[in-house]
Design a protein around this motif. Structure first.
Motif, PDB file in Angstrom:
ATOM      1  N   PHE A 213      -3.200   4.403  -0.499  1.00 45.99           N
ATOM      2  CA  PHE A 213      -3.439   4.132  -1.993  1.00 45.99           C
ATOM      3  C   PHE A 213      -3.239   2.795  -2.451  1.00 45.99           C
ATOM      4  N   ALA A 214      -4.231   1.787  -2.947  1.00 44.08           N
ATOM      5  CA  ALA A 214      -3.838   0.606  -3.537  1.00 44.08           C
ATOM      6  C   ALA A 214      -4.747   0.397  -4.629  1.00 44.08           C
ATOM      7  N   ASP A 215      -4.186  -0.137  -5.512  1.00 46.91           N
ATOM      8  CA  ASP A 215      -5.165  -0.535  -6.901  1.00 46.91           C
ATOM      9  C   ASP A 215      -6.215  -1.386  -6.508  1.00 46.91           C
ATOM     10  N   GLY A 216      -7.440  -0.975  -7.099  1.00 47.09           N
ATOM     11  CA  GLY A 216      -8.510  -1.626  -6.966  1.00 47.09           C
ATOM     12  C   GLY A 216      -9.233  -1.416  -5.381  1.00 47.09           C
ATOM     13  N   ARG A 217      -8.636  -0.438  -4.715  1.00 54.81           N
ATOM     14  CA  ARG A 217      -9.409  -0.035  -3.552  1.00 54.81           C
ATOM     15  C   ARG A 217      -9.668   1.591  -3.294  1.00 54.81           C
TER      16      ARG A 217
ATOM     17  N   VAL B 210       0.882  -1.179   0.064  1.00 59.65           N
ATOM     18  CA  VAL B 210       0.211   0.057  -0.091  1.00 59.65           C
ATOM     19  C   VAL B 210       0.951   1.171   0.001  1.00 59.65           C
ATOM     20  N   THR B 211       0.684   2.150  -0.997  1.00 57.27           N
ATOM     21  CA  THR B 211       1.356   3.290  -0.826  1.00 57.27           C
ATOM     22  C   THR B 211       0.766   4.260   0.199  1.00 57.27           C
TER      23      THR B 211
ATOM     24  N   ASP C  18     -16.918   6.228  -5.616  1.00 57.78           N
ATOM     25  CA  ASP C  18     -15.995   5.324  -5.301  1.00 57.78           C
ATOM     26  C   ASP C  18     -15.291   5.836  -3.924  1.00 57.78           C
TER      27      ASP C  18
END
Length: 136
Positions: free
Chosen positions: A56-60, A4-5, A132
């Motif tokens: 920040f994480a892809d798809g979340r 996770v960034t 989102d």
């Protein structure tokens, strides 16, 4: 969660903009750290200094930081939601009239906007919609 960034935002003074100060990526156990920071000064209204973290994480959806104190240390935990939701509503003034062009911020740092993040702007009827968002 690994990978996770985590972005660190600095909030300083009575009216300065929020600034992204640093970022890192969580390790295999989901841990992260920012070192060498000046200690927060949340109680000093004229020379305030505080920090906010977001994940920040892809798809979340964007992960929100929650904190608690343990042994006198501030522990910040990121919560990464799996489900998304939509926030919608209407902004009105004290007389109940719609407010056009108002900015609605789902993510903020101590009452200040965080540049570049999701936001909504009201239409002529004062309505807004933001998709989102994490469902916490």
């Amino acid at each position: 969660m690994a990978g996770v960034t985590v972005r660190l935002y600095r909030v300083e003074g009575p009216a300065l903009s929020t600034v992204e100060t640093a970022k890192t990526v969580t390790d295999a156990e989901g841990g992260y750290a920012f070192t060498g920071l000046a200690p927060p000064r949340p109680e000093n209204h004229l020379d305030r200094l505080n920090y906010v973290v977001l994940g920040f994480a892809d798809g979340r959806p964007i992960g929100i930081g929650f904190f608690h104190l343990r042994d006198g240390k501030k522990i910040v935990e990121l919560r990464m939601a799996r489900e998304v939701s939509t926030l919608s509503g209407k902004v009105v003034d004290a007389a109940g009239r719609p407010v056009a062009g108002a900015t609605v911020l789902p993510y903020f740092a101590y009452d200040r906007p965080i540049p570049g993040l999701l936001l909504g702007t009201t239409d002529a009827e004062g309505r807004f919609k933001i998709d989102d968002l994490g469902a916490f």
